[in-house]
Design an enzyme around this catalytic site. Structure first.
Site, PDB file in Angstrom:
ATOM      1  N   SER A 115      -3.531 -10.566  13.879  1.00  0.00           N
ATOM      2  CA  SER A 115      -4.407  -9.850  14.820  1.00  0.00           C
ATOM      3  C   SER A 115      -5.512  -9.115  14.069  1.00  0.00           C
ATOM      4  O   SER A 115      -6.639  -9.003  14.559  1.00  0.00           O
ATOM      5  CB  SER A 115      -3.605  -8.899  15.715  1.00  0.00           C
ATOM      6  OG  SER A 115      -3.124  -7.812  14.973  1.00  0.00           O
ATOM      7  N   ARG A 173       8.268 -14.992  -8.534  1.00  0.00           N
ATOM      8  CA  ARG A 173       7.055 -14.303  -8.076  1.00  0.00           C
ATOM      9  C   ARG A 173       5.860 -14.627  -8.989  1.00  0.00           C
ATOM     10  O   ARG A 173       4.744 -14.841  -8.536  1.00  0.00           O
ATOM     11  CB  ARG A 173       7.332 -12.786  -8.100  1.00  0.00           C
ATOM     12  CG  ARG A 173       6.359 -11.974  -7.284  1.00  0.00           C
ATOM     13  CD  ARG A 173       6.709 -10.496  -7.332  1.00  0.00           C
ATOM     14  NE  ARG A 173       7.951 -10.167  -6.655  1.00  0.00           N
ATOM     15  CZ  ARG A 173       8.084 -10.010  -5.339  1.00  0.00           C
ATOM     16  NH1 ARG A 173       7.047 -10.164  -4.550  1.00  0.00           N
ATOM     17  NH2 ARG A 173       9.244  -9.705  -4.806  1.00  0.00           N
ATOM     18  N   ARG A 193       3.875  -9.846   0.870  1.00  0.00           N
ATOM     19  CA  ARG A 193       4.457 -10.090  -0.445  1.00  0.00           C
ATOM     20  C   ARG A 193       4.024  -8.971  -1.374  1.00  0.00           C
ATOM     21  O   ARG A 193       2.846  -8.589  -1.373  1.00  0.00           O
ATOM     22  CB  ARG A 193       3.973 -11.422  -1.049  1.00  0.00           C
ATOM     23  CG  ARG A 193       4.232 -12.640  -0.228  1.00  0.00           C
ATOM     24  CD  ARG A 193       5.690 -12.988  -0.084  1.00  0.00           C
ATOM     25  NE  ARG A 193       6.365 -13.202  -1.345  1.00  0.00           N
ATOM     26  CZ  ARG A 193       7.697 -13.297  -1.458  1.00  0.00           C
ATOM     27  NH1 ARG A 193       8.469 -13.153  -0.394  1.00  0.00           N
ATOM     28  NH2 ARG A 193       8.254 -13.496  -2.624  1.00  0.00           N
ATOM     29  N   ASN A 207      -6.243  -3.404   1.161  1.00  0.00           N
ATOM     30  CA  ASN A 207      -5.023  -3.553   1.967  1.00  0.00           C
ATOM     31  C   ASN A 207      -5.074  -2.598   3.152  1.00  0.00           C
ATOM     32  O   ASN A 207      -5.712  -1.548   3.084  1.00  0.00           O
ATOM     33  CB  ASN A 207      -3.792  -3.220   1.113  1.00  0.00           C
ATOM     34  CG  ASN A 207      -2.486  -3.431   1.871  1.00  0.00           C
ATOM     35  OD1 ASN A 207      -2.343  -4.415   2.613  1.00  0.00           O
ATOM     36  ND2 ASN A 207      -1.542  -2.516   1.719  1.00  0.00           N
ATOM     37  N   HIS A 256      -2.358  -0.555   5.677  1.00  0.00           N
ATOM     38  CA  HIS A 256      -0.942  -0.199   5.766  1.00  0.00           C
ATOM     39  C   HIS A 256      -0.724   0.640   7.026  1.00  0.00           C
ATOM     40  O   HIS A 256      -1.502   1.560   7.293  1.00  0.00           O
ATOM     41  CB  HIS A 256      -0.516   0.574   4.519  1.00  0.00           C
ATOM     42  CG  HIS A 256       0.956   0.866   4.500  1.00  0.00           C
ATOM     43  ND1 HIS A 256       1.890  -0.110   4.247  1.00  0.00           N
ATOM     44  CD2 HIS A 256       1.631   2.006   4.743  1.00  0.00           C
ATOM     45  CE1 HIS A 256       3.104   0.430   4.333  1.00  0.00           C
ATOM     46  NE2 HIS A 256       2.974   1.705   4.628  1.00  0.00           N
ATOM     47  N   THR A 276      -3.997  -1.083  -6.079  1.00  0.00           N
ATOM     48  CA  THR A 276      -3.744  -0.935  -7.510  1.00  0.00           C
ATOM     49  C   THR A 276      -2.284  -1.321  -7.733  1.00  0.00           C
ATOM     50  O   THR A 276      -1.608  -1.762  -6.799  1.00  0.00           O
ATOM     51  CB  THR A 276      -3.981   0.524  -7.967  1.00  0.00           C
ATOM     52  OG1 THR A 276      -3.106   1.354  -7.202  1.00  0.00           O
ATOM     53  CG2 THR A 276      -5.414   0.951  -7.756  1.00  0.00           C
ATOM     54  N   ASP A 329       1.492   0.195  -2.127  1.00  0.00           N
ATOM     55  CA  ASP A 329       0.884   1.023  -1.086  1.00  0.00           C
ATOM     56  C   ASP A 329       0.275   2.310  -1.643  1.00  0.00           C
ATOM     57  O   ASP A 329       0.188   3.329  -0.961  1.00  0.00           O
ATOM     58  CB  ASP A 329       1.889   1.345   0.032  1.00  0.00           C
ATOM     59  CG  ASP A 329       2.353   0.089   0.746  1.00  0.00           C
ATOM     60  OD1 ASP A 329       1.560  -0.867   0.833  1.00  0.00           O
ATOM     61  OD2 ASP A 329       3.506   0.063   1.200  1.00  0.00           O
ATOM     62  N   GLN A 364      -2.094  -0.400  15.805  1.00  0.00           N
ATOM     63  CA  GLN A 364      -2.837  -1.653  15.563  1.00  0.00           C
ATOM     64  C   GLN A 364      -4.215  -1.629  16.215  1.00  0.00           C
ATOM     65  O   GLN A 364      -5.174  -2.173  15.666  1.00  0.00           O
ATOM     66  CB  GLN A 364      -2.042  -2.853  16.079  1.00  0.00           C
ATOM     67  CG  GLN A 364      -0.999  -3.307  15.063  1.00  0.00           C
ATOM     68  CD  GLN A 364      -0.867  -4.816  14.984  1.00  0.00           C
ATOM     69  OE1 GLN A 364      -1.143  -5.513  15.947  1.00  0.00           O
ATOM     70  NE2 GLN A 364      -0.424  -5.316  13.851  1.00  0.00           N
TER      71      GLN A 364
HETATM   72  C1  GAR Z   1      -0.442  -4.822  10.416  1.00  0.00           C
HETATM   73  O1  GAR Z   1      -0.051  -3.850  11.346  1.00  0.00           O
HETATM   74  C2  GAR Z   1      -0.520  -4.238   9.014  1.00  0.00           C
HETATM   75  O2  GAR Z   1      -0.811  -2.881   9.000  1.00  0.00           O
HETATM   76  C3  GAR Z   1       0.849  -4.504   8.493  1.00  0.00           C
HETATM   77  O3  GAR Z   1       1.219  -5.738   9.016  1.00  0.00           O
HETATM   78  C4  GAR Z   1       0.628  -5.890  10.299  1.00  0.00           C
HETATM   79  C5  GAR Z   1       0.058  -7.289  10.407  1.00  0.00           C
HETATM   80  O4  GAR Z   1      -0.324  -7.576  11.722  1.00  0.00           O
HETATM   81  N1  GAR Z   1       0.861  -4.510   7.067  1.00  0.00           N
HETATM   82  C6  GAR Z   1       1.849  -4.052   6.318  1.00  0.00           C
HETATM   83  O5  GAR Z   1       2.882  -3.602   6.768  1.00  0.00           O
HETATM   84  C7  GAR Z   1       1.604  -4.132   4.821  1.00  0.00           C
HETATM   85  N2  GAR Z   1       2.565  -3.373   4.096  1.00  0.00           N
HETATM   86  P1  GAR Z   1      -1.308  -8.766  12.039  1.00  0.00           P
HETATM   87  O6  GAR Z   1      -0.722 -10.020  11.357  1.00  0.00           O
HETATM   88  O7  GAR Z   1      -1.255  -8.893  13.527  1.00  0.00           O
HETATM   89  O8  GAR Z   1      -2.649  -8.424  11.514  1.00  0.00           O
END
Ligand code: GAR
Length: 214
Positions: free
Chosen positions: A14, A64, A90, A106, A108, A140, A144, A170
């Site tokens: 999304s 990895r 990942r 990123n 979070h 970095t 997170d 979101q």
């Molecule tokens: C998002 O809410 C993002 O913040 C989170 O994954 C979701 C992906 O949603 N990311 C993390 O948790 C990273 N640690 P999406 O695939 O619908 O964009």
């Protein structure tokens, strides 16, 4: 010169959709979407938008390090100026992060430094927090961690579930991430000497105030 952007996903995408919809094409082009999951719905979103897709399934690699080396090789072929982690689930090693240092963002789903890692909405509810949110930061080596670019806050409402809170967060992510992408693509946002800078000025501890962007 247009900023070459690659978006990395693992799931629904999304955020990827918001990035596609709100990209300022004067400054940037999403040249590829990479997923570590062949069934990620975000790949379908990319195809529909006519964007090249790359799939590297981490399960096909022994560890990895070899997975990441394969990712670096594929990504270098595409020569990205900016890599956007949009729900890419990942953990990245030092080798990957330092290879793309300054070009890696990123998002979070928490008000970092609170709730690094997983299950952030559930943890905020269990802690009885009155507000929660999302953070965009440069990546970095620290999970997170990394210099904060922008945060959005949302209220926690009585009766919230992890799902209802996630939806509210979101909604804000879909504003924050395109904003950040366009600032980077236009050359205004950079990582300089380990600090996130807007127009060459280091950002403060709370990052950019979204309403102050002109
Ligand atoms: C998002 O809410 C993002 O913040 C989170 O994954 C979701 C992906 O949603 N990311 C993390 O948790 C990273 N640690 P999406 O695939 O619908 O964009």
């Amino acid at each position: 010169m247009v900023c070459r952007i690659v978006v990395l996903i693992s799931g629904s995408g999304s955020n990827l959709q918001a990035l596609i919809d709100k990209l300022d094409r004067q400054y940037g082009e999403i040249v590829a979407v990479l997923s570590n999951r062949p069934d990620a719905y975000g790949l379908e979103r990319a195809r529909r938008a006519g964007i090249n897709t790359l799939v590297l399934d981490h399960k096909d690699y022994a560890d990895r390090e070899s997975f990441e080396r394969a990712m670096i090789a594929r990504l270098d072929e595409v020569a990205p100026d900016l890599l956007i982690l949009a729900g890419f689930m990942r953990i990245l090693t030092t080798e990957f992060v330092s290879h793309f240092q300054g070009r890696l963002l990123n998002i979070h789903p928490s008000l970092l430094p609170k709730y690094k890692g997983l299950h952030t909405h559930k943890r905020a509810l269990e802690a009885g927090d009155s507000e929660h949110g999302a953070t965009v930061h440069f990546v970095t080596e620290e999970l997170d961690g990394g210099p904060l670019v922008v945060q959005a806050r949302v209220p926690v409402i009585p009766g919230d579930t992890p799902e209802s809170l996630a939806e509210r967060v979101q909604h804000q992510e879909h504003v924050l991430y395109p904003l950040t992408m366009n600032l980077f693509a236009s050359g205004r946002l950079r990582l300089i000497d380990g600090r996130a800078c807007l127009d060459n000025k280091p950002l403060g501890a709370s990052g950019i105030e979204p309403e102050r962007i002109d």
